[in-house]
Every structure is written in structure tokens, then in C-alpha cells.
Design a protein around this motif. Structure first.
Motif, mmCIF file in Angstrom:
data_model
loop_
_atom_site.group_PDB
_atom_site.id
_atom_site.type_symbol
_atom_site.label_atom_id
_atom_site.label_comp_id
_atom_site.label_asym_id
_atom_site.label_seq_id
_atom_site.Cartn_x
_atom_site.Cartn_y
_atom_site.Cartn_z
ATOM 1 N N GLU A 55 5.679 11.873 -0.482
ATOM 2 C CA GLU A 55 6.532 12.347 -1.581
ATOM 3 C C GLU A 55 6.153 11.562 -2.824
ATOM 4 O O GLU A 55 5.987 10.343 -2.773
ATOM 5 N N LEU A 56 6.003 12.269 -3.948
ATOM 6 C CA LEU A 56 5.688 11.587 -5.199
ATOM 7 C C LEU A 56 6.260 12.372 -6.363
ATOM 8 O O LEU A 56 6.518 13.571 -6.260
ATOM 9 N N GLY A 57 6.473 11.658 -7.446
ATOM 10 C CA GLY A 57 7.003 12.304 -8.627
ATOM 11 C C GLY A 57 7.386 11.302 -9.693
ATOM 12 O O GLY A 57 6.941 10.154 -9.690
ATOM 13 N N ILE A 58 8.247 11.758 -10.590
ATOM 14 C CA ILE A 58 8.789 10.925 -11.656
ATOM 15 C C ILE A 58 10.242 10.644 -11.307
ATOM 16 O O ILE A 58 11.007 11.569 -10.993
ATOM 17 N N LYS A 59 10.612 9.380 -11.344
ATOM 18 C CA LYS A 59 11.976 8.981 -10.984
ATOM 19 C C LYS A 59 12.995 9.801 -11.780
ATOM 20 O O LYS A 59 12.820 10.054 -12.965
ATOM 21 N N GLY A 60 14.058 10.227 -11.105
ATOM 22 C CA GLY A 60 15.119 10.997 -11.745
ATOM 23 C C GLY A 60 14.838 12.482 -11.847
ATOM 24 O O GLY A 60 15.648 13.223 -12.421
ATOM 25 N N ASN A 61 13.707 12.941 -11.325
ATOM 26 C CA ASN A 61 13.324 14.354 -11.357
ATOM 27 C C ASN A 61 13.020 14.824 -9.938
ATOM 28 O O ASN A 61 12.764 14.009 -9.058
ATOM 29 N N PRO A 62 13.032 16.128 -9.706
ATOM 30 C CA PRO A 62 12.621 16.619 -8.391
ATOM 31 C C PRO A 62 11.184 16.175 -8.102
ATOM 32 O O PRO A 62 10.383 16.029 -9.018
ATOM 33 N N PRO A 63 10.847 15.945 -6.837
ATOM 34 C CA PRO A 63 9.479 15.488 -6.513
ATOM 35 C C PRO A 63 8.423 16.509 -6.918
ATOM 36 O O PRO A 63 8.646 17.708 -6.846
ATOM 37 N N TYR A 64 7.276 15.992 -7.330
ATOM 38 C CA TYR A 64 6.118 16.832 -7.635
ATOM 39 C C TYR A 64 5.498 17.333 -6.337
ATOM 40 O O TYR A 64 5.132 18.491 -6.214
ATOM 41 N N LEU A 65 5.360 16.436 -5.370
ATOM 42 C CA LEU A 65 4.910 16.783 -4.022
ATOM 43 C C LEU A 65 5.907 16.196 -3.038
ATOM 44 O O LEU A 65 6.330 15.062 -3.186
ATOM 45 N N ASN A 66 6.264 16.970 -2.025
ATOM 46 C CA ASN A 66 7.188 16.515 -0.990
ATOM 47 C C ASN A 66 6.827 17.302 0.267
ATOM 48 O O ASN A 66 7.444 18.314 0.565
ATOM 49 N N HIS A 67 5.779 16.839 0.960
ATOM 50 C CA HIS A 67 5.191 17.637 2.028
ATOM 51 C C HIS A 67 4.828 16.800 3.244
ATOM 52 O O HIS A 67 4.572 15.605 3.149
ATOM 53 N N GLU A 68 4.727 17.510 4.370
ATOM 54 C CA GLU A 68 4.210 16.916 5.592
ATOM 55 C C GLU A 68 2.693 16.776 5.449
ATOM 56 O O GLU A 68 2.031 17.627 4.845
ATOM 57 N N LEU A 69 2.157 15.715 6.017
ATOM 58 C CA LEU A 69 0.716 15.512 6.035
ATOM 59 C C LEU A 69 0.095 16.270 7.210
ATOM 60 O O LEU A 69 0.759 16.513 8.220
ATOM 61 N N THR A 70 -1.160 16.624 7.082
ATOM 62 C CA THR A 70 -1.860 17.344 8.135
ATOM 63 C C THR A 70 -1.916 16.532 9.427
ATOM 64 O O THR A 70 -1.750 17.075 10.509
ATOM 65 N N CYS A 71 -2.160 15.245 9.298
ATOM 66 C CA CYS A 71 -2.295 14.346 10.448
ATOM 67 C C CYS A 71 -1.584 13.032 10.124
ATOM 68 O O CYS A 71 -1.383 12.705 8.960
ATOM 69 N N PRO A 72 -1.248 12.262 11.143
ATOM 70 C CA PRO A 72 -0.565 10.990 10.888
ATOM 71 C C PRO A 72 -1.479 9.954 10.240
ATOM 72 O O PRO A 72 -2.695 9.971 10.424
ATOM 73 N N VAL A 73 -0.855 9.046 9.486
ATOM 74 C CA VAL A 73 -1.571 7.965 8.811
ATOM 75 C C VAL A 73 -0.965 6.619 9.196
ATOM 76 O O VAL A 73 0.159 6.548 9.699
ATOM 77 N N LYS A 74 -1.741 5.587 8.950
ATOM 78 C CA LYS A 74 -1.252 4.214 9.133
ATOM 79 C C LYS A 74 -0.570 3.809 7.828
ATOM 80 O O LYS A 74 -1.242 3.599 6.818
ATOM 81 N N THR A 75 0.743 3.712 7.857
ATOM 82 C CA THR A 75 1.476 3.438 6.616
ATOM 83 C C THR A 75 1.227 2.035 6.085
ATOM 84 O O THR A 75 1.240 1.830 4.873
#
Length: 158
Positions: A55-75
Motif C-alpha cells: 500500500e502506498l500513497g500520500i498521507k491523508g488521501n486514499p491510497p494510490y496503490l493498495n493491492h495484493e502482491l503476486t508472490c510473497p516477499v521477505k518484509t
């Protein structure tokens, strides 16, 4: 020699005629590049990376991207940076060598031909990594390419 097997160009995810992000991948990482809007202070941007979600975006606004990833990642090894009005997200693949058709599940999938090219390039990266004294930069596959993640018992872990 490994630089010769790096991604030659980024893939673009276009939605409604606009570029949402560009991306590329290596054996270990998927990199996303998002052009940021002008006149927004860098401290206003955010990015949350979870094992199967971004999820990413500008604070205080709806997210620009808010999606499931294709495969898992090491956070713990994934991160994001801002530079020259571009957000660069580095996602560390949980399964090294896995070929991703897109970072976002069900969005902007590479066509089968482009996926095959990616898989061949990743396989050559694997050969290069496992055989550092050889130069695989000019090598080519004729026909189908094996899966770089599982070929000959899988990728060796050090």
C-alpha cells in the motif's frame, strides 16, 4: 559479468492510458518505480510492505496503490526510497528465482512471450551466480527454458 544479465528495460503497467508504475526483477528482487506528483513534500508519502500486500500513497488521501502482491516477499529485507521524484520499492522475493509475471496480483501481467524472456534471463542470472568464472551474457536458449527456481534441484542457498 552479472551486470550484462541485469534487466535491459523496465516493464510498464498502464491503466486507463496512464502509467501506474514501471518494474523489473532479478533472481532475488522485484523493483517497482512510481513517478511522484510534483509539489508534494517527501514526508507526505508512505509505503507499507507486507508479505503479500503493498500500500502506498500520500498521507491523508486514499491510497494510490493498495493491492495484493503476486508472490510473497521477505518484509525484513524489502524497503522503499524516494529519489528524483520517483518512489523505488525493492521487494525481496521469498522464493529466490521465481519468475513474477507482475508485482501486483492480477494486474498488468506480462504476456507469455515476455514472461518467457524474463524466465530465460533469470535462468542465465542463476547460471552466472552459480558459475562466476564463466560469462553467460551471450548465451541463449533454444526452445523452452527451465524454471530458474526449481531447475536441477533448485537454487542453492549459502
Amino acid at each position: 559479468m552479472a551486470e550484462k544479465l541485469a534487466p535491459e528495460k523496465r516493464h510498464s503497467f498502464i491503466h486507463n492510458g496512464q502509467e501506474v508504475f514501471e518494474w523489473d526483477q532479478t533472481l532475488e528482487e522485484v523493483n517497482m518505480y512510481i513517478n511522484l506528483p510534483p509539489n508534494v513534500h517527501s514526508k507526505q508519502f508512505y509505503c507499507k510492505i507486507q508479505s503479500k500486500h503493498v500500500e502506498l500513497g500520500i498521507k491523508g488521501n486514499p491510497p494510490y496503490l493498495n493491492h495484493e502482491l503476486t508472490c510473497p516477499v521477505k518484509t525484513d529485507c524489502s524497503f522503499w526510497t524516494l529519489e528524483d521524484n520517483i518512489m523505488h520499492i525493492t521487494l525481496q522475493k521469498r522464493d529466490k528465482g521465481q519468475t513474477w509475471a507482475s508485482p501486483i496480483l492480477g494486474q498488468g501481467q506480462l504476456d507469455p512471450y515476455a514472461t518467457d524472456i524474463e524466465q530465460k534471463r533469470l535462468m542465465l542470472q542463476r547460471f552466472q551466480e552459480e558459475n562466476p568464472g564463466f560469462d553467460f551474457s551471450q548465451a541463449q536458449f533454444s526452445g523452452s527454458c527451465p524454471d530458474p527456481k526449481t531447475f536441477m534441484g533448485g537454487i542453492r542457498s549459502d
